[in-house]
Design a protein around this motif. Structure first.
Motif, mmCIF file in Angstrom:
data_model
loop_
_atom_site.group_PDB
_atom_site.id
_atom_site.type_symbol
_atom_site.label_atom_id
_atom_site.label_comp_id
_atom_site.label_asym_id
_atom_site.label_seq_id
_atom_site.Cartn_x
_atom_site.Cartn_y
_atom_site.Cartn_z
ATOM 1 N N PHE A 80 1.017 -1.309 0.098
ATOM 2 C CA PHE A 80 -0.013 0.017 -0.034
ATOM 3 C C PHE A 80 0.937 1.025 -0.009
ATOM 4 C CE2 PHE A 80 -1.953 3.465 2.571
ATOM 5 C CZ PHE A 80 -2.945 3.856 1.812
ATOM 6 N N ILE A 81 1.836 1.292 0.952
ATOM 7 C CA ILE A 81 2.682 2.407 1.115
ATOM 8 C C ILE A 81 3.550 2.445 -0.332
ATOM 9 C CG2 ILE A 81 4.454 3.675 2.272
ATOM 10 C CD1 ILE A 81 2.793 3.322 4.335
ATOM 11 N N GLY A 82 4.036 1.467 -0.691
ATOM 12 C CA GLY A 82 4.870 1.340 -1.988
ATOM 13 C C GLY A 82 4.070 2.136 -3.135
ATOM 14 N N ARG A 83 2.904 1.478 -3.200
ATOM 15 C CA ARG A 83 2.105 2.374 -4.487
ATOM 16 C C ARG A 83 1.808 3.806 -4.137
ATOM 17 N NH1 ARG A 83 -0.820 -2.614 -4.061
ATOM 18 N NH2 ARG A 83 -2.568 -1.586 -2.865
ATOM 19 N N MET A 84 1.602 3.952 -2.678
ATOM 20 C CA MET A 84 1.338 5.359 -2.251
ATOM 21 C C MET A 84 2.566 6.446 -2.911
ATOM 22 S SD MET A 84 1.351 7.904 -0.154
ATOM 23 C CE MET A 84 2.577 7.040 0.848
ATOM 24 N N LEU A 85 3.896 5.865 -2.505
ATOM 25 C CA LEU A 85 4.883 6.335 -2.928
ATOM 26 C C LEU A 85 5.199 6.730 -4.489
ATOM 27 C CD1 LEU A 85 7.383 4.894 -0.624
ATOM 28 C CD2 LEU A 85 6.621 7.039 -0.057
ATOM 29 N N VAL A 86 4.596 5.715 -5.286
ATOM 30 C CA VAL A 86 4.617 5.896 -6.706
ATOM 31 C C VAL A 86 3.593 6.773 -7.213
ATOM 32 C CG1 VAL A 86 4.303 4.510 -8.860
ATOM 33 C CG2 VAL A 86 5.441 3.469 -7.212
ATOM 34 N N SER A 87 2.295 6.624 -6.535
ATOM 35 C CA SER A 87 1.379 7.890 -6.891
ATOM 36 C C SER A 87 1.806 9.376 -6.583
ATOM 37 C CB SER A 87 -0.070 7.541 -6.000
ATOM 38 O OG SER A 87 -0.750 6.435 -6.369
ATOM 39 N N ILE A 88 2.285 9.455 -5.551
ATOM 40 C CA ILE A 88 2.845 10.741 -5.075
ATOM 41 C C ILE A 88 3.829 11.282 -6.129
ATOM 42 C CG2 ILE A 88 4.283 12.053 -3.353
ATOM 43 C CD1 ILE A 88 2.657 10.651 -1.181
ATOM 44 N N SER A 89 4.672 10.385 -6.398
ATOM 45 C CA SER A 89 5.819 11.006 -7.258
ATOM 46 C C SER A 89 5.351 11.218 -8.712
ATOM 47 C CB SER A 89 6.848 9.585 -7.625
ATOM 48 O OG SER A 89 7.470 10.049 -8.538
ATOM 49 N N ASP A 90 4.143 10.499 -9.142
ATOM 50 C CA ASP A 90 3.515 10.770 -10.426
ATOM 51 C C ASP A 90 2.657 12.244 -10.266
ATOM 52 O OD1 ASP A 90 4.421 8.426 -11.832
ATOM 53 O OD2 ASP A 90 2.614 7.280 -11.434
ATOM 54 N N ILE A 91 1.959 12.048 -9.364
ATOM 55 C CA ILE A 91 1.175 13.390 -9.043
ATOM 56 C C ILE A 91 2.238 14.810 -9.140
ATOM 57 C CG2 ILE A 91 -0.047 14.748 -7.379
ATOM 58 C CD1 ILE A 91 -1.509 12.198 -6.557
ATOM 59 N N GLY A 92 3.160 14.460 -8.481
ATOM 60 C CA GLY A 92 4.108 15.519 -8.153
ATOM 61 C C GLY A 92 4.635 15.901 -9.556
ATOM 62 N N ARG A 93 5.199 15.009 -10.497
ATOM 63 C CA ARG A 93 5.912 15.085 -11.661
ATOM 64 C C ARG A 93 4.618 16.062 -12.761
ATOM 65 N NH1 ARG A 93 5.904 13.280 -16.862
ATOM 66 N NH2 ARG A 93 4.277 11.897 -16.370
ATOM 67 N N LEU A 94 3.334 15.689 -12.576
ATOM 68 C CA LEU A 94 2.124 16.180 -13.514
ATOM 69 C C LEU A 94 2.136 17.786 -13.004
ATOM 70 C CD1 LEU A 94 -0.536 13.548 -13.344
ATOM 71 C CD2 LEU A 94 0.907 14.425 -15.196
#
Lengths: 119, 119
Positions: free
Chosen positions: A58-72
């Motif tokens: 869960f946390i792993g996927r959350m880190l990926v999401s945060i990184s994607d959102i930040g990039r956008l």
């Protein structure tokens, strides 16, 4: 509900995750970070997970999401402080956080961001 | 049919998307942009979506297409002005616009393009 604080450090934001996040806390963090990146025009986001002894999927996927959102939003995210045992577990879980930038610690993460500043 | 204007800004082109595009408008924009990139020898294309409160999967895919088309013509495309809520929705939809360059606003996008000029 717990709310994870986001600190401003020059042109970057720093988030230190110290608790095992539940869904609501994680979603709130995503939202707070997105708002804060826009408001502060941050160039980079450092997420320090050195306090976590376990990082589940869960946390792993959350880190990926945060990184994607930040990039956008035009910011580079760097996850720092992953412990050796955590790194091994993540890879065993098939979660190698592809696409997420990582650094050994906050200092190195900051250097990475400053180097990428212009992007 | 609505037609989205393309402005010339020095070596770059600027497109401000202000309406929820229908298929025809989007296809027309792709065509106009491709023609204009060639005609103007543009180095970069800035697509500003700050006026959009929602970006659905159709627009998301369209941004990826425009970026790919521009790249094939030798121009770098940067999508700017994605709102925090839009960024979160896009990532939740699994549309993190991989391969598309992003920046917080037009100014940052321009800086990114000028830095990438040679590439």
């Amino acid at each position: 509900m717990e709310r994870i604080p986001i600190l401003r450090m020059g042109k970057h934001l720093l988030v230190t995750i110290q608790i095992d996040m539940q869904d609501q806390t994680a979603l709130q963090l995503q939202e707070d970070l997105a708002t804060m990146v826009e408001k502060s025009s941050a160039h980079g986001v450092l997420i320090d997970v050195s306090a976590l002894e376990m990082v589940d999927s869960f946390i792993g996927r959350m880190l990926v999401s945060i990184s994607d959102i930040g990039r956008l939003l035009g910011a580079t995210t760097v996850v720092v402080g992953i412990r050796p045992a955590v790194a091994i577990t993540l890879v065993e879980l098939g979660l190698s956080l592809g696409g997420v930038k990582t650094a050994l610690n906050v200092e190195r993460g900051m250097a990475l961001l400053d180097n990428n500043r212009i992007r």
